[in-house]
Write an enzyme that holds these catalytic residues in place. Structure first.
Site, PDB file in Angstrom:
ATOM      1  N   SER A  53       1.983  -4.231  -0.675  1.00 28.91           N
ATOM      2  CA  SER A  53       3.232  -3.735  -1.764  1.00 28.91           C
ATOM      3  C   SER A  53       3.297  -5.306  -2.992  1.00 28.91           C
ATOM      4  O   SER A  53       2.844  -6.148  -2.511  1.00 28.91           O
ATOM      5  CB  SER A  53       4.568  -3.974  -1.153  1.00 28.91           C
ATOM      6  OG  SER A  53       4.603  -3.043  -0.075  1.00 28.91           O
TER       7      SER A  53
HETATM    8  N1  SAM Z   1       4.440  -3.537   4.206  1.00 27.68           N
HETATM    9  C1  SAM Z   1       2.834  -3.804   4.083  1.00 27.68           C
HETATM   10  C2  SAM Z   1       2.380  -4.966   3.515  1.00 27.68           C
HETATM   11  O1  SAM Z   1       3.188  -5.886   3.390  1.00 27.68           O
HETATM   12  O2  SAM Z   1       1.225  -5.009   3.461  1.00 27.68           O
HETATM   13  C3  SAM Z   1       2.686  -2.606   3.053  1.00 27.68           C
HETATM   14  C4  SAM Z   1       2.689  -1.403   3.481  1.00 27.68           C
HETATM   15  S1  SAM Z   1       2.034   0.018   2.937  1.00 27.68           S
HETATM   16  C5  SAM Z   1       2.818   0.091   1.232  1.00 27.68           C
HETATM   17  C6  SAM Z   1       2.744   1.236   3.864  1.00 27.68           C
HETATM   18  C7  SAM Z   1       2.262   1.264   5.350  1.00 27.68           C
HETATM   19  O3  SAM Z   1       3.205   2.155   6.090  1.00 27.68           O
HETATM   20  C8  SAM Z   1       0.859   1.808   5.530  1.00 27.68           C
HETATM   21  O4  SAM Z   1       0.112   0.762   6.129  1.00 27.68           O
HETATM   22  C9  SAM Z   1       0.948   2.954   6.263  1.00 27.68           C
HETATM   23  O5  SAM Z   1       0.011   3.302   7.012  1.00 27.68           O
HETATM   24  C10 SAM Z   1       2.264   2.868   7.106  1.00 27.68           C
HETATM   25  N2  SAM Z   1       2.979   3.917   7.440  1.00 27.68           N
HETATM   26  C11 SAM Z   1       3.229   5.166   6.972  1.00 27.68           C
HETATM   27  N3  SAM Z   1       3.923   6.001   7.768  1.00 27.68           N
HETATM   28  C12 SAM Z   1       4.105   5.279   8.883  1.00 27.68           C
HETATM   29  C13 SAM Z   1       4.912   5.441  10.138  1.00 27.68           C
HETATM   30  N4  SAM Z   1       5.553   6.746  10.029  1.00 27.68           N
HETATM   31  N5  SAM Z   1       4.991   4.527  10.925  1.00 27.68           N
HETATM   32  C14 SAM Z   1       4.650   3.509  10.849  1.00 27.68           C
HETATM   33  N6  SAM Z   1       3.627   3.134   9.717  1.00 27.68           N
HETATM   34  C15 SAM Z   1       3.996   3.909   8.722  1.00 27.68           C
END
Ligand code: SAM
Length: 209
Positions: free
Chosen positions: A57
């Site tokens: 992000s």
């Molecule tokens: N917080 C992260 C960072 O600091 O790099 C950025 C996260 S990225 C924008 C969103 C993440 O949410 C992705 O890695 C995606 O695979 C994960 N994601 C999406 N749906 C999810 C779920 N139901 N449970 C866990 N992770 C999920």
């Protein structure tokens, strides 16, 4: 001035005022959370690509979500969407314990490795569908969701402690709003922070794959 210090100055100008949050961002090497070829852009105020078609992000949004969690150092925090592990590393510096859930094995493994290399020991990473939260370890003082949900998942609201804060982007990939839900004895209070753009939250209480 280093790129990291310029990023901090710009966050301050944009309204991030919690000195502990700024200090956490100033002491966490974002370049360690991206691929080598992306390192030169690590302190740009933008989301950047990581593996599995996901993103790390934007620093401003990381700072804003963290500031909205109002951490003092004693809290248990749940993060949904570990991704690169960067947001988890920031939360770890400001809370007592962080549990972070990621749906991709590959991302969870790499994030755990990065946190270990940085000697961050108070983060537990789980692989699974974070839309159901973490009933086993609930309640949480703060829950930070880093992917966009169609609506606020009920299990996450249920797993908030009294006066707990849930920070979550709601909407589809083209039109999302960052929301804060606060639990209070008088009822839950929800307010909007700003428009945002996250990848989709995919799971039982999120979007379908
Ligand atoms: N917080 C992260 C960072 O600091 O790099 C950025 C996260 S990225 C924008 C969103 C993440 O949410 C992705 O890695 C995606 O695979 C994960 N994601 C999406 N749906 C999810 C779920 N139901 N449970 C866990 N992770 C999920």
């Amino acid at each position: 001035m280093s790129d990291q210090q310029s990023m901090i100055d710009s966050l301050r100008r944009r309204g991030i005022h919690d000195e502990r949050v700024l200090e956490a961002l100033a002491t966490t090497p974002r370049e360690r959370f991206v691929a080598t070829q992306i390192e030169p852009h690590a302190y740009a105020d933008s989301a950047l690509p990581i593996a599995c078609g996901q993103t790390i992000s934007q620093p401003y949004i990381v700072a804003l979500m963290t500031q909205s969690a109002r951490l003092t150092g004693r809290e248990a925090v749940l993060e949904i969407g570990t991704g690169s592990g960067y947001q988890a590393a920031i939360l770890a510096k400001l809370a007592s314990r962080v549990v972070s859930i990621e749906r991709y094995d590959e991302l969870a493994e790499k994030a755990a490795q990065r946190l270990a290399e940085l000697k961050i020991k108070n983060v537990e990473i789980h692989v699974g569908d974070g839309t159901s939260g973490d009933q086993l370890n609930a309640p949480y003082d703060a829950i930070v969701v880093t992917a966009g949900a169609p609506e606020i998942p009920e299990p996450l609201i249920d797993q908030l402690a009294e006066r707990g804060r849930l920070i979550i982007p709601v909407g589809d990939e083209t039109d999302q709003v960052l929301k804060v839900l606060e639990r209070s004895p008088e009822g839950d209070i929800v307010h909007d922070l700003c428009p945002c753009r996250f990848v989709n939250l995919i799971g039982k209480h999120g979007w379908s794959a």
